[in-house]
Every structure is written in C-alpha cells, then in structure tokens.
Write an enzyme that holds these catalytic residues in place. Sequence first.
Site, mmCIF file in Angstrom:
data_model
loop_
_atom_site.group_PDB
_atom_site.id
_atom_site.type_symbol
_atom_site.label_atom_id
_atom_site.label_comp_id
_atom_site.label_asym_id
_atom_site.label_seq_id
_atom_site.Cartn_x
_atom_site.Cartn_y
_atom_site.Cartn_z
ATOM 1 N N SER A 58 41.371 32.807 47.512
ATOM 2 C CA SER A 58 40.871 31.541 46.188
ATOM 3 C C SER A 58 41.574 32.330 45.154
ATOM 4 O O SER A 58 41.304 32.096 43.828
ATOM 5 C CB SER A 58 39.635 31.573 46.275
ATOM 6 O OG SER A 58 39.059 33.346 45.843
ATOM 7 N N ASP A 350 33.329 33.289 37.049
ATOM 8 C CA ASP A 350 32.213 33.273 37.736
ATOM 9 C C ASP A 350 31.669 34.224 38.751
ATOM 10 O O ASP A 350 32.333 35.798 38.368
ATOM 11 C CB ASP A 350 32.586 32.622 39.026
ATOM 12 C CG ASP A 350 33.814 32.040 40.151
ATOM 13 O OD1 ASP A 350 33.841 33.804 40.113
ATOM 14 O OD2 ASP A 350 33.486 31.287 41.443
ATOM 15 N N HIS A 353 35.231 35.689 40.952
ATOM 16 C CA HIS A 353 36.305 35.660 40.329
ATOM 17 C C HIS A 353 36.800 35.780 39.420
ATOM 18 O O HIS A 353 36.067 34.898 37.895
ATOM 19 C CB HIS A 353 36.977 33.819 40.434
ATOM 20 C CG HIS A 353 37.022 33.541 42.142
ATOM 21 N ND1 HIS A 353 35.725 32.594 42.486
ATOM 22 C CD2 HIS A 353 37.497 33.463 43.460
ATOM 23 C CE1 HIS A 353 35.592 32.247 43.928
ATOM 24 N NE2 HIS A 353 36.618 32.930 44.194
#
Length: 384
Positions: A58, A350, A353
């Site tokens: 990610s 978040d 991340h």
Amino acid sequence: MVKLHLWVFIILIYLLEFGYSDVIEVPPLNINQKDLMKHLSLIDIKIALPAIYVFGDSFVDNGNNKAILGNEDAIGGGYLPFGIDFDGKPTGRVTNGRIGVDFIATVAGLPYPPPIMGMSKIDRKRIQTGVNYASGSSGLLPQNGHFLHKNVINFFQQVDLFENTTMEDLKSKFDSYKGFTQYLSKSLFFIHHAGNDLGLTFEVEMAKKYSIDKYAKLLIKEFSKQLKRLYTLGARKFFVSNVPPLGCSPFSINTKNHSGPCVEEINNRVSIYNDLLPSLLKNLQSTLSGSKFVLGDIYKVFQDVFEMPESYGFKDVNTSCCIDNNGTKIQVCAPNIAPCKDRKTRVFFDPFHPSETMHFLWARRFLKDSSVCSPINLIQLMQA
C-alpha cells in the site's frame, strides 16, 4: 569549548551542503518535470529512463486494490478522505494526495505508472512508460491478506502479471528482440515489500510457526527468488526499499503495550529482516551479470524524522489525520469524514500510512541523498 564550536560549525556546513535535514514544500499536483527538478534543486541533471515498473504494497499502490476490492474498501483507498489533496479524488492511493513513486516518475519525465488492474486490454498494449503492480496488504508470501479475507496481489503474483501481461503486450512494440531487451535493461524496477509480512501477517499467522530469525530468512529466500525471476525476464535496474519502523505507526502505538515512544518489539523484528537485505542485494549484483541493485533505507528516513521532526517541517509524528468509525484515530479512515486540516505537518495520514508530505520526503531523499541509499542514490541509478 573551541573544539565543540568547530564540530557544530562542521555539522551545519554538512547540513547546508547535503540538504537532507530541511523543509521543502510539497509541490503542486500537476507540476511538470522541469519545475519539479528546479524545486528539488536538481540542476543540469539529464535522465533518459524509458519506464518505471512498480511492485509492492500500500505504500506504492496507486489503484490496484481499488480496482479489485471496489470503492468501499479501506485498503483500496477508494473513498474520501483518501485523495482529498489529489483534486478531491479517491484514486486508490491510501493517503491524502500523491505517493512517493508519483514524484519519482515526474522527476524521470514519465507519467504516473498506471495500476495494472485498472487498465483495459487496449491500454495495456499501448503503454510503454511503465506499470504499477502494487497491492495494499500484499507481501512476499502468499499468506498476506488471508486473515483479512482480501484477494490481494502478492509479490510473486505481481511478477506473474508483469510476465504474462506486460511482457507479452510489449514485445509487439519493438522491431527486434535486442531493442526490447535494451528497453527493459534501461527501465527502473522499483520494489517496496515485506511490511505486511513483518506486521500483522507475522503476528496473526506466522509467529506460531517460525521464530523471527527463521522467518526473516524465509522472506529473504522468497524475495531473492522473485528478484531473480525479474532479472531473467529482462530487468537490470532494481531499486529496493527496506521496511519502515512499523512499531512507530499510530496503529501500533495505540494497540500494543510499549514503554517508549514506539513499540520496539515490532521495530526489532523489522530490523532483523532489514539487516539481511544489504548482503542479499550485493550477492545478487555480483552474480547476475549487468544488474544494478540499490537499497533505499526508508527505515532511516522515518527514524530521522522521529528524532528531529521540526527539521523536516513536521509537528505531529504519531497520530492519524483521519477519524475511524469509532470516532478515534486507531483504525482505518471512516468514509466521507473530514480529516485534520494540518495534514501538511503530519507524518501519518491514517494509522498505517504516511501523508503526502512524508511520501514526498522519502521520495526526494531516495532521489538525492546517498546517506539513505547504497551504493548510489536513485538519481544515479536512473542515469546508469
């Protein structure tokens, strides 16, 4: 006292000379190569890179999970507030704006490598400037994503996609096999993996089977296997990022017992793996003729920020900018709830991340700063 003043002066000169401990504003969204190079003080630098191929999780996924899992899934980044600073469009990047490989592509004079799962068959046959195969929650081992019940694309599957789709589509674009192999040898293969292997996948599934030392060696063995596959397929320029200090993420800090600012048990686990990477890449370069392997130390980039946040323009290094469904900042972002307004000065968007600002920082340090790259920096690899 004179000696102390002399050392302070030397350190200040070093910082001014190499410019890694400084503050540079995130550039505008649609900045072009020339202006971004100027923004980064990359003057008189010529880059002739035909393509960038991105593999990873990610940190570098720009839409594959969104295409696979749909707009409602948090690990696909398919809803606001993800993308709030990308013209307010959720693109599949799990952050507020761009990710590091976007800035790297612009510096190279290339478009953002499109996510393979979001491309039509026609687009796949046309593209010659690179593709992104990264998938959030993926990793080196096939177990990644299982406990989340997610159909993510792990590294060996990403290499499969490169071999079975992109390679086949590209061959017809070249008049000769030699031209095709030269194109691949000059392209950049950017790889960021193993964070999920060392995080929740280890804790939920693998810790009962392996000690961390044996597990780290297992990861290195699988990583080596896939890197050799890419080499066999024609890749020659490899930029490999290690794993950041996962124990310093807002999720870890808020869900694990710890005595210091970070969860050192997790960071120690990461370090055991990271310590094995340099010898792997050196061995591969020495045995795979014509290859170049560069290691990017993203762990150190984060570590430097945590130690001196103000020097890099950060005011918050350990809390999430977005709010979850419980009204806290511990779980994934809740849909359509406005995030914090000071996201430009936060390390995390978040609980897992980095923010766009942090993405820009690691990208520019990889590009310019040989203290976080070995044996050369990313610009030098792209020019090689």
